[in-house]
Motif scaffolding. Structure first.
Motif, PDB file in Angstrom:
ATOM      1  N   UNK A  33     -38.501   3.043  44.947  1.00  0.00           N
ATOM      2  CA  UNK A  33     -37.813   3.500  45.922  1.00  0.00           C
ATOM      3  C   UNK A  33     -36.365   2.887  45.572  1.00  0.00           C
ATOM      4  N   UNK A  34     -35.584   4.097  45.508  1.00  0.00           N
ATOM      5  CA  UNK A  34     -34.044   3.756  45.601  1.00  0.00           C
ATOM      6  C   UNK A  34     -33.310   3.996  47.022  1.00  0.00           C
ATOM      7  N   UNK A  35     -32.679   2.966  47.511  1.00  0.00           N
ATOM      8  CA  UNK A  35     -32.030   3.264  48.769  1.00  0.00           C
ATOM      9  C   UNK A  35     -30.617   2.833  48.608  1.00  0.00           C
ATOM     10  N   UNK A  36     -29.606   3.818  48.714  1.00  0.00           N
ATOM     11  CA  UNK A  36     -28.204   3.764  48.840  1.00  0.00           C
ATOM     12  C   UNK A  36     -27.629   3.958  50.291  1.00  0.00           C
ATOM     13  N   UNK A  37     -26.633   2.950  50.390  1.00  0.00           N
ATOM     14  CA  UNK A  37     -26.017   2.971  51.719  1.00  0.00           C
ATOM     15  C   UNK A  37     -24.558   2.962  51.480  1.00  0.00           C
ATOM     16  N   UNK A  38     -23.841   3.203  52.414  1.00  0.00           N
ATOM     17  CA  UNK A  38     -22.397   3.230  52.347  1.00  0.00           C
ATOM     18  C   UNK A  38     -21.740   3.814  53.576  1.00  0.00           C
TER      19      UNK A  38
ATOM     20  N   UNK B 182     -28.390   6.843  44.420  1.00  0.00           N
ATOM     21  CA  UNK B 182     -29.551   6.377  44.354  1.00  0.00           C
ATOM     22  C   UNK B 182     -30.181   6.666  43.229  1.00  0.00           C
ATOM     23  N   UNK B 183     -30.223   7.911  42.942  1.00  0.00           N
ATOM     24  CA  UNK B 183     -30.903   8.651  41.576  1.00  0.00           C
ATOM     25  C   UNK B 183     -30.375   8.091  40.528  1.00  0.00           C
ATOM     26  N   UNK B 184     -29.095   8.065  40.218  1.00  0.00           N
ATOM     27  CA  UNK B 184     -28.407   7.462  39.144  1.00  0.00           C
ATOM     28  C   UNK B 184     -28.459   6.058  38.857  1.00  0.00           C
ATOM     29  N   UNK B 185     -28.388   5.243  39.947  1.00  0.00           N
ATOM     30  CA  UNK B 185     -28.554   3.590  39.710  1.00  0.00           C
ATOM     31  C   UNK B 185     -30.291   3.476  39.377  1.00  0.00           C
ATOM     32  N   UNK B 186     -31.199   4.268  39.886  1.00  0.00           N
ATOM     33  CA  UNK B 186     -32.678   4.055  39.829  1.00  0.00           C
ATOM     34  C   UNK B 186     -32.792   4.204  38.218  1.00  0.00           C
ATOM     35  N   UNK B 187     -32.338   5.407  37.688  1.00  0.00           N
ATOM     36  CA  UNK B 187     -32.483   5.834  36.392  1.00  0.00           C
ATOM     37  C   UNK B 187     -31.921   5.033  35.351  1.00  0.00           C
ATOM     38  N   UNK B 188     -30.514   4.464  35.945  1.00  0.00           N
ATOM     39  CA  UNK B 188     -29.895   3.359  34.972  1.00  0.00           C
ATOM     40  C   UNK B 188     -30.418   1.986  34.953  1.00  0.00           C
ATOM     41  N   UNK B 189     -31.090   1.660  35.956  1.00  0.00           N
ATOM     42  CA  UNK B 189     -31.836   0.287  35.927  1.00  0.00           C
ATOM     43  C   UNK B 189     -33.289   0.463  35.531  1.00  0.00           C
ATOM     44  N   UNK B 190     -33.936   1.513  35.480  1.00  0.00           N
ATOM     45  CA  UNK B 190     -35.216   1.721  34.840  1.00  0.00           C
ATOM     46  C   UNK B 190     -35.354   2.279  33.572  1.00  0.00           C
ATOM     47  N   UNK B 191     -34.478   3.105  33.366  1.00  0.00           N
ATOM     48  CA  UNK B 191     -34.537   3.884  32.131  1.00  0.00           C
ATOM     49  C   UNK B 191     -33.667   3.370  30.957  1.00  0.00           C
ATOM     50  N   UNK B 192     -32.576   2.618  31.186  1.00  0.00           N
ATOM     51  CA  UNK B 192     -31.697   2.154  30.300  1.00  0.00           C
ATOM     52  C   UNK B 192     -32.137   0.419  30.052  1.00  0.00           C
ATOM     53  N   UNK B 193     -32.570   0.298  29.126  1.00  0.00           N
ATOM     54  CA  UNK B 193     -33.096  -1.068  28.992  1.00  0.00           C
ATOM     55  C   UNK B 193     -32.036  -1.888  28.539  1.00  0.00           C
TER      56      UNK B 193
ATOM     57  N   UNK C 154     -20.329   1.777  48.559  1.00  0.00           N
ATOM     58  CA  UNK C 154     -21.992   2.271  48.488  1.00  0.00           C
ATOM     59  C   UNK C 154     -22.614   1.059  47.642  1.00  0.00           C
ATOM     60  N   UNK C 155     -23.721   0.690  48.280  1.00  0.00           N
ATOM     61  CA  UNK C 155     -24.761  -0.204  47.774  1.00  0.00           C
ATOM     62  C   UNK C 155     -26.058   0.243  47.475  1.00  0.00           C
ATOM     63  N   UNK C 156     -26.865  -0.345  46.627  1.00  0.00           N
ATOM     64  CA  UNK C 156     -28.041   0.170  46.071  1.00  0.00           C
ATOM     65  C   UNK C 156     -29.037  -0.860  46.241  1.00  0.00           C
ATOM     66  N   UNK C 157     -30.388  -0.532  46.568  1.00  0.00           N
ATOM     67  CA  UNK C 157     -31.561  -1.584  46.601  1.00  0.00           C
ATOM     68  C   UNK C 157     -32.711  -0.807  45.900  1.00  0.00           C
ATOM     69  N   UNK C 158     -33.353  -1.225  45.071  1.00  0.00           N
ATOM     70  CA  UNK C 158     -34.442  -0.840  44.501  1.00  0.00           C
ATOM     71  C   UNK C 158     -35.698  -1.535  44.539  1.00  0.00           C
ATOM     72  N   UNK C 159     -36.861  -0.838  44.990  1.00  0.00           N
ATOM     73  CA  UNK C 159     -38.107  -1.457  45.040  1.00  0.00           C
ATOM     74  C   UNK C 159     -38.921  -0.719  44.205  1.00  0.00           C
ATOM     75  N   UNK C 160     -40.053  -1.399  44.008  1.00  0.00           N
ATOM     76  CA  UNK C 160     -41.140  -1.041  43.023  1.00  0.00           C
ATOM     77  C   UNK C 160     -42.243  -0.495  43.687  1.00  0.00           C
TER      78      UNK C 160
END
Length: 241
Positions: free
Chosen positions: A135-140, A45-56, A76-82
């Protein structure tokens, strides 16, 4: 019989210890797998949130391609909320993660929430970026870990059953060895009669409890033989007079 009783007691004690050890190992493995997979989901969850938000340079489409090719093993799947609880990224574009407002607020309050429904496990965390709390939610589903637990469960059940059988057979054998001196004494005692009071039972090593029993029995035989001898002499003398 004493042999059966000893075998039963020995088997119950050893089987109880084996069962306790087996159950402890299994549940320790369950907790370890759960903690390990929970940590993996948190990092995911942390990695994908960082990747989606920080890396333009990486948009949602490219990130989904990366996810499909890197985490297929763990599904594993990820959902991110603002900060307004609006979904801004979904790795599968499916409603695979519960996203009720109370659930999202719980994540914001506690910082991290772990839930499990069947085999599917979910970790929701908060991620701060540019002064806003996302909010980053990871499920798997930990297929590899669950499969290993299944193998471990089968091995432990088979090992426990085999151990119980070996324990019963060993207990029966050693119980037989333990009571064999008693059986020997019984056989020797049966040969003693009124006309054979001079016979004695084997006293073994003269140290253990069975040897002490044999010694005590022999002392009783000596007293009994002396009493019969006195009675015999008395009858003979009385008859002579």
């Amino acid at each position: 019989k004493i042999r059966t009783l000893l075998t039963l007691q020995f088997s119950l004690i050893v089987s109880g210890i084996l069962l306790l050890l087996t159950v402890s190992i299994y549940f320790s493995s369950v907790l370890y797998r759960m903690e390990t997979f929970q940590g993996r989901l948190r990092e995911h969850a942390q990695t994908n949130a960082r990747l989606f938000l920080n890396v333009k340079e990486i948009d949602a489409k490219i990130q989904k391609i990366i996810l499909r090719n890197t985490v297929a093993t763990y599904r594993q799947d990820v959902v991110i909320y603002d900060s307004e609880n609006i979904e801004i990224f979904n790795s599968k574009n499916e409603d695979i993660i519960k996203k009720s407002i109370p659930y999202l607020n719980q994540i914001r309050q506690e910082g991290e929430v772990y839930t499990r429904e069947g085999d599917r496990e979910t970790v929701g965390i908060t991620y701060e970026y540019a002064g806003e709390k996302y909010i980053a939610i990871a499920t798997g589903i930990d297929q590899f870990g669950l499969k290993r637990l299944g193998y471990l469960r089968q091995i432990e059940i088979a090992g426990f059953l085999i151990s119980v059988i070996i324990t019963v057979l060993s207990g029966w054998y050693f119980a037989g060895k333990a009571v064999s001196p008693i059986a020997s004494i019984i056989t020797q005692v049966k040969r003693i009669s009124f006309s054979r009071l001079n016979l004695r039972v084997s006293e073994g090593n003269r140290k253990d409890e069975i040897a002490q029993l044999a010694i005590t029995f022999n002392e009783m035989l000596e007293k009994l033989e002396a009493a019969f001898e006195m009675q015999k002499n008395f009858v003979a003398n009385a008859s002579h007079e």
